[in-house]
Design a protein around this motif. Structure first.
Motif, PDB file in Angstrom:
ATOM      1  N   MET A  26       0.768  -1.244   0.000  1.00 23.96           N
ATOM      2  CA  MET A  26       0.000   0.000   0.000  1.00 23.96           C
ATOM      3  C   MET A  26       0.807   1.307   0.000  1.00 23.96           C
ATOM      4  SD  MET A  26      -3.061  -0.731  -0.470  1.00 23.96           S
ATOM      5  CE  MET A  26      -3.793   0.890  -0.248  1.00 23.96           C
ATOM      6  N   ASN A  27       2.014   1.318   0.573  1.00 26.85           N
ATOM      7  CA  ASN A  27       2.665   2.615   0.819  1.00 26.85           C
ATOM      8  C   ASN A  27       2.819   3.502  -0.422  1.00 26.85           C
ATOM      9  OD1 ASN A  27       2.711   2.313   3.509  1.00 26.85           O
ATOM     10  ND2 ASN A  27       4.931   2.186   3.753  1.00 26.85           N
ATOM     11  N   ALA A  28       3.129   2.893  -1.558  1.00 24.04           N
ATOM     12  CA  ALA A  28       3.319   3.718  -2.762  1.00 24.04           C
ATOM     13  C   ALA A  28       2.011   4.419  -3.151  1.00 24.04           C
ATOM     14  CB  ALA A  28       3.829   2.868  -3.918  1.00 24.04           C
ATOM     15  N   ASN A  29       0.908   3.893  -2.659  1.00 23.58           N
ATOM     16  CA  ASN A  29      -0.389   4.520  -2.953  1.00 23.58           C
ATOM     17  C   ASN A  29      -0.654   5.746  -2.090  1.00 23.58           C
ATOM     18  OD1 ASN A  29      -1.606   2.695  -4.962  1.00 23.58           O
ATOM     19  ND2 ASN A  29      -1.289   1.175  -3.351  1.00 23.58           N
ATOM     20  N   THR A  55       8.978   4.735   0.351  1.00 22.06           N
ATOM     21  CA  THR A  55       7.879   3.937   0.893  1.00 22.06           C
ATOM     22  C   THR A  55       8.339   3.023   2.024  1.00 22.06           C
ATOM     23  OG1 THR A  55       8.263   2.105  -0.637  1.00 22.06           O
ATOM     24  CG2 THR A  55       6.811   3.874  -1.410  1.00 22.06           C
ATOM     25  N   ALA A 170       4.062  -0.240  -6.494  1.00 24.88           N
ATOM     26  CA  ALA A 170       2.861  -0.819  -5.866  1.00 24.88           C
ATOM     27  C   ALA A 170       2.474  -2.071  -6.638  1.00 24.88           C
ATOM     28  CB  ALA A 170       1.716   0.188  -5.897  1.00 24.88           C
ATOM     29  N   LYS A 174      -3.020   0.034  -7.519  1.00 27.73           N
ATOM     30  CA  LYS A 174      -2.305   1.220  -8.016  1.00 27.73           C
ATOM     31  C   LYS A 174      -3.267   2.401  -8.006  1.00 27.73           C
ATOM     32  CE  LYS A 174       0.732  -1.552 -10.930  1.00 27.73           C
ATOM     33  NZ  LYS A 174       2.020  -1.359 -10.266  1.00 27.73           N
TER      34      LYS A 174
END
Ligand code: SF4
Length: 514
Positions: A26-29, A55, A170, A174
């Protein structure tokens, strides 16, 4: 002639190395929009930009821009120590550093000790000014603040060169970050957006971006970063319907319950809204944002449970947000009512925040500082969960933590997790609910709170810190910082772990004296 600068931009989505499942997925989101906007503005001014969205899975020490003239860092308060250490490291390599984002807005006095520039409201003129000057300001940095939020921002199309590489990190979900409005017309006293005038952004840019996304993904997923999505509901929906064929984009948004009537929710469903995050906050306060007026206690629980269950009939994922420890709460009742609500709305995922005062974020913080109720927990713990930096009005600390643990155990018991699973039909929401419950956010927080309670009951020095009898930080917290900041620990400037928790009050007093 203007010098062509090597510009680094670091968006600190994570405050620490983190390779856990939820973070990896999830972090990249959760990338912020403003660092990407600044990237666009810097390029428009003719500079070279290197953008990093951190991230937690990257080796930050390796990815840092090596030859940057200037580095912009965007950080929430929980990432402040990481940002301070990075600034120190980058300055040692000859770069000028700039801090923006929520931490810069909440704690400018503190951030100015470690950065050459700190920005409040940031528009293109502020960025141009910084790029033009681009020189060290030490020991104290320069604070730059626009009169108001920018009237327009570069859209997805212009930010795409920064969005695309971030989304590559991600693996499954995305989510493209978009913004349709700034500020909020509501005035929840604890909220950073309560003092920012509501302002819709250009709907034409939004329409262009949505059309653009339909050329990039078979079925795009858009996360709206509006503080309160859908204030001008019909205009918003008209704009979406004009360019997006029915239900061709998935949307996620945060919206207050007062905006989520059944006709609105039906229209949201038709347009592909798959997740909503309304704030309930309290059973005894803030009735205006849920349109429950003077209803309180069990009456409010039943009323809102009915509404949330109605929303769940149309929208598969609903997160209901609560603040624990508000001054309007006392005794076990607010916690027991929330448990009741969890039982009545088995399909909703409850998000809990501990009452926190983030420096200058909200006018209410001035009152907390005047009453000497703010505890100087290091920034690293100010994420609404790992520390509550306001002494509760109506609870002793052990009483407050016992109730919080009991609520967490109820919400994330296997019985509740299975009921949530059964009540959620769509695949991704079902999976998300389980992962969130068994990871850091559910089981992890209950375990953390149990440790806090154990120390409160057994360690007099630990308790004294909470009771404001001492400002000596318990070793428990020091060890966590050292461990989590990891390789950047050695770059943490002296004194950076500590801050003046009453800086807002002092700066307001100075302003009045002037
Ligand atoms: S409704 Fe939400 S965004 Fe608006 S002021 Fe209240 S908490 Fe902040």
């Amino acid at each position: 002639m203007i010098r062509k600068l090597q510009v680094g931009i670091i968006d600190l989505v994570s405050k620490k190395p983190n390779k856990k499942l939820f973070a990896r997925i999830m972090n990249a989101n959760f990338a912020s929009i403003m660092p990407q906007v600044i990237g666009v503005w810097c390029e428009e001014e003719g500079h070279n930009v290197t953008y990093i969205c951190y991230t937690g899975k990257e080796d930050l020490m390796k990815e840092l821009p090596q030859d940057a003239d200037i580095v912009f860092i965007g950080a929430f308060t929980e990432s402040a120590l990481t940002a301070y250490a990075l600034s120190n490291l980058l300055r040692s390599r000859g770069a000028v550093t700039v801090l923006g984002g929520p931490h810069a807005r909440c704690y400018p006095e503190d951030a100015l000790k470690y950065f050459d520039y700190v920005t409040g409201f940031t528009d293109k003129n502020i960025i141009k000014e910084i790029l033009y000057d681009c020189s060290p300001h030490r020991p104290a940095g320069l604070y730059l603040d626009a009169i108001h939020q920018p009237k327009s921002l570069p859209g997805v199309k212009e930010r795409w060169k920064f969005i695309e590489p971030t989304l590559r990190k991600a693996p499954l979900i995305k989510m493209v970050p978009m913004l349709g409005s700034l500020g909020c017309p509501y005035t929840c006293s604890f909220c950073i957006d309560s003092t920012v005038a509501y302002q819709p952004l250009n709907f034409d840019v939004m329409k262009e971006d949505l059309s653009f996304l339909l050329t990039k993904f078979k079925r795009p997923l858009v996360g709206w970063h509006d503080p309160n999505f859908g204030i001008r509901f019909n205009e918003y929906m008209d704009a979406i319907e004009e360019v997006v064929p029915e239900n061709h984009i998935d949307f996620i948004a945060e919206s207050s319950l007062s905006l989520l009537s059944e006709p609105h929710v039906k229209r949201l469903k038709r347009n592909g809204f798959g997740a909503m995050l309304p704030g309930i906050e309290s059973w005894f306060d803030l009735g205006n944002k849920s349109k429950t007026g003077s209803l309180t206690g069990m009456d409010k629980v039943k009323h809102i449970a009915e509404q949330v269950n109605m929303i769940l009939r149309y929208i598969p994922y609903v997160q209901t947000n609560f603040v624990l420890g508000l001054d309007s709460d006392k005794g076990e009742e607010p916690f027991e009512l929330t448990k009741k609500f969890v039982d009545l709305t088995p399909g909703a995922f409850p998000g809990y925040s501990l009452l926190s005062a983030f420096g200058q974020a909200a006018p209410l913080n001035l009152e907390y500082q005047q009453l000497n109720r703010v505890i100087p927990f290091p920034f690293h713990f100010l994420d609404n969960n790992h520390a509550m930096n306001i002494k509760p009005k109506n609870y002793s600390w052990p009483e407050f933590y016992s109730n919080t643990i009991s609520l967490g155990e109820h919400t994330f018991s296997w019985g509740a997790i299975l009921k949530r699973l059964a009540a959620t039909k769509a695949f991704i929401p079902r999976w998300m609910n389980v992962v969130r419950a068994i990871s850091e956010e559910g089981f992890g927080r209950v375990a953390h709170n149990k440790k806090i309670l154990m120390h409160l009951n057994s360690d007099i020095k630990f308790r004294d810190y909470f009771e404001q009898e001492t400002t000596e930080l318990p070793q428990f917290y020091m060890d966590i910082i050292k461990n989590e900041v990891g390789p950047l620990w050695h770059w943490l400037p002296e004194g950076a772990i500590f801050h003046d928790q009453n800086a807002y009050l002092k700066s307001s007093a100075k302003r009045i004296a002037v």
